[in-house]
Design a protein around this motif. Structure first.
Motif, mmCIF file in Angstrom:
data_model
loop_
_atom_site.group_PDB
_atom_site.id
_atom_site.type_symbol
_atom_site.label_atom_id
_atom_site.label_comp_id
_atom_site.label_asym_id
_atom_site.label_seq_id
_atom_site.Cartn_x
_atom_site.Cartn_y
_atom_site.Cartn_z
ATOM 1 N N HIS A 105 15.182 9.965 37.779
ATOM 2 C CA HIS A 105 16.473 10.403 38.301
ATOM 3 C C HIS A 105 16.776 11.848 37.876
ATOM 4 C CE1 HIS A 105 17.104 6.442 39.802
ATOM 5 N NE2 HIS A 105 16.987 5.905 38.595
ATOM 6 N N LYS A 149 13.428 13.895 40.418
ATOM 7 C CA LYS A 149 13.623 13.936 41.871
ATOM 8 C C LYS A 149 14.726 14.932 42.284
ATOM 9 C CE LYS A 149 14.976 11.126 45.803
ATOM 10 N NZ LYS A 149 15.383 9.816 46.276
ATOM 11 N N ASP A 170 10.773 9.412 47.239
ATOM 12 C CA ASP A 170 11.180 8.394 46.263
ATOM 13 C C ASP A 170 10.139 8.275 45.154
ATOM 14 O OD1 ASP A 170 13.586 7.543 47.503
ATOM 15 O OD2 ASP A 170 12.354 6.610 49.064
ATOM 16 N N ALA A 172 7.764 2.563 46.218
ATOM 17 C CA ALA A 172 8.971 3.184 45.637
ATOM 18 C C ALA A 172 10.107 3.216 46.646
ATOM 19 C CB ALA A 172 8.629 4.600 45.174
ATOM 20 N N ARG A 173 11.282 2.883 46.183
ATOM 21 C CA ARG A 173 12.465 2.931 47.058
ATOM 22 C C ARG A 173 13.595 3.614 46.309
ATOM 23 N NH1 ARG A 173 9.317 2.261 50.140
ATOM 24 N NH2 ARG A 173 8.983 0.688 51.746
#
Lengths: 182, 263
Positions: free
Chosen positions: B153, B156, B168, B262-263
């Motif tokens: 977090h 990205k 993602d 990954a989402r």
């Protein structure tokens, strides 16, 4: 007839994957699209004729590039380049030139266009060595076969070429007016 | 013990992969302890990559390829001594008693397919080499990543405004992988994300670019055995992913699956 088919098939199998690289190299040498096309065609013609003399299991790529380069040297542009050549004392130097980081940053961060212009401005004798090493990723020994010079000379030409590129991109001096094959 | 001055004279040979194996190992060990030599080596690697990109400048016109292929019809050939004999016309590549148009057409189609595959293989090999260079130069750098964080977090959002897309990242908790960080990378002048993941003592690069023709690569897996790296690539939601590292193939494949989910 079967043997002829095999012979042609073998040549085609070996030669055609090199077509794009040979054209790219020819353009860098000749600096002219029409002349480069003639060079490539002439190279393939000569290679076809001489394929019987090619030693199996030897370096076919070096053989093709050597034919192309020798064809260039006997062309009008190549002859002009040879007539204006002046031996550079560093050409015979076998110790690689050391690499100065501040200058090299100019090279690494140069735009593609600026680098292409610098390569254009590099004397052919150095340009061909740098291109064979960095673009074609040939080993020094392979380049030595293409250029018909000792490995030590290959190393010094690559080092000298890279140094000139760095200097040109760092704006220190232009070698367009230089003498070596230009 | 070889001193720094001696190594500086061998940087070019190292970058050109011309040092003998024992010296390569010794040079690598020296790089780990000498920032000056590491910086010099990195600079030359990046310069070599730049020259390679700039040097691939000219594309041959299709007519020239056709002309070269037509030489086969017009030029006499000398068959190989062991298998051949006298000079012959190359048009005999197609036996005269089989000169049906169907056979000629099939032969030409096969030839075209062969040339296409050969050209593709060459392009793919160059792309692999360029990604391997990006990986190696990043790891040789004193600062391999521009954003240093194990938190997806953080990493990205850092790319927002720096690259023209978003992507993602997987949750790596309870996996053997760690996120080391990221940096912006350029491939054929296209900006993209270069993420570095840790796996045991290996560092694995994940490159993400927009799936444009400039980043043309095969959709399927392939490994670059010549440089001992394992590489996997795929496309997903208009993005091209490339994973490359010296970890084993299973570790690379598992990371690939995590990224795909990954989402």
């Amino acid at each position: 007839m079967k043997a002829e088919t095999a012979s042609y098939g073998e040549f085609e199998r070996l030669a055609m994957p090199l077509f794009d690289s040979l054209y790219n190299f020819a353009r860098w040498l000749a600096e002219d699209a029409t002349e480069a096309e003639d060079l490539v065609q002439e190279t393939f013609k000569k290679a076809l004729h001489g394929f019987a003399s090619f030693v199996p299991d030897s370096d076919f790529r070096a053989w093709m590039f050597r034919i192309l380069r020798n064809t260039f040297l006997t062309s009008r542009t190549g002859l002009r380049a040879r007539l204006t050549v002046e031996l550079d004392p560093e050409d015979e130097e076998t110790t690689p030139v050391t690499w100065e980081t501040p200058e090299s940053l100019a090279l690494a961060s140069a735009t593609r266009e600026a680098l292409q212009a610098a390569l254009d401005g590099l004397p052919v004798v150095y340009r061909e060595a740098v291109l064979l090493c960095d673009v074609e990723e040939m080993k020094y020994q392979e380049i030595a076969q293409v250029l018909s010079v000792p490995v030590g000379t290959v190393m010094s030409r690559i080092a000298r070429g890279r140094k000139l590129l760095r200097q040109m991109l760092a704006g220190e001096r232009s070698v367009r007016s230089g003498s070596a094959w230009k | 013990m070889t001193n720094c001055l001696t190594w500086q004279g061998r940087v070019a040979s190292y970058v050109d992969a011309e040092l003998p194996c024992p010296e390569m190992e010794a040079f690598r060990a020296h790089l780990a302890t000498c920032p000056d030599c590491a910086a010099t080596t990195l600079a030359l690697m990046e310069s070599k990559m730049a020259v390679r990109r700039a040097g691939n400048r000219y594309a041959a016109p299709p007519e020239l390829r056709a002309k070269v292929l037509s030489l086969a019809k017009d030029e006499p050939a000398v068959a190989r001594g062991a298998i051949g004999g006298d000079r012959a016309r190359f048009r005999t590549i197609v036996p005269r008693y089989w000169t049906g148009w169907a056979i000629v057409t099939a032969a030409l189609l096969l030839l075209a397919a062969g040339l296409f595959l050969a050209a593709n293989r060459r392009q793919n090999a160059k792309a692999v080499a360029e990604f391997a260079d990006l990986h190696v130069t990043a790891l040789a750098s004193a600062n391999p990543v521009e954003v240093v964080s194990t938190d997806r977090h953080t990493v990205k959002p850092w790319f927002q405004g720096r690259i023209p897309f978003t992507f993602d990242l997987p949750d790596l908790q309870a996996t053997p992988y760690t996120l080391v960080g990221g940096r912006v990378a350029y491939f054929h002048q296209e900006p993209g994300a270069h993420l570095i993941f840790g796996y045991q003592r290996h560092l694995i690069s994940v490159f993400i670019f927009r799936d444009t023709p400039q980043v043309a690569m095969p959709a399927s897996f392939f490994a670059d055995n010549t440089s001992s790296f394992t590489l996997r690539t795929w496309t997903q939601q208009g993005l091209r992913y490339v994973i490359l590292g010296d970890a084993n193939a299973a570790a690379i494949a598992n990371l690939m699956e995590l990224l795909q989910r990954a989402r």
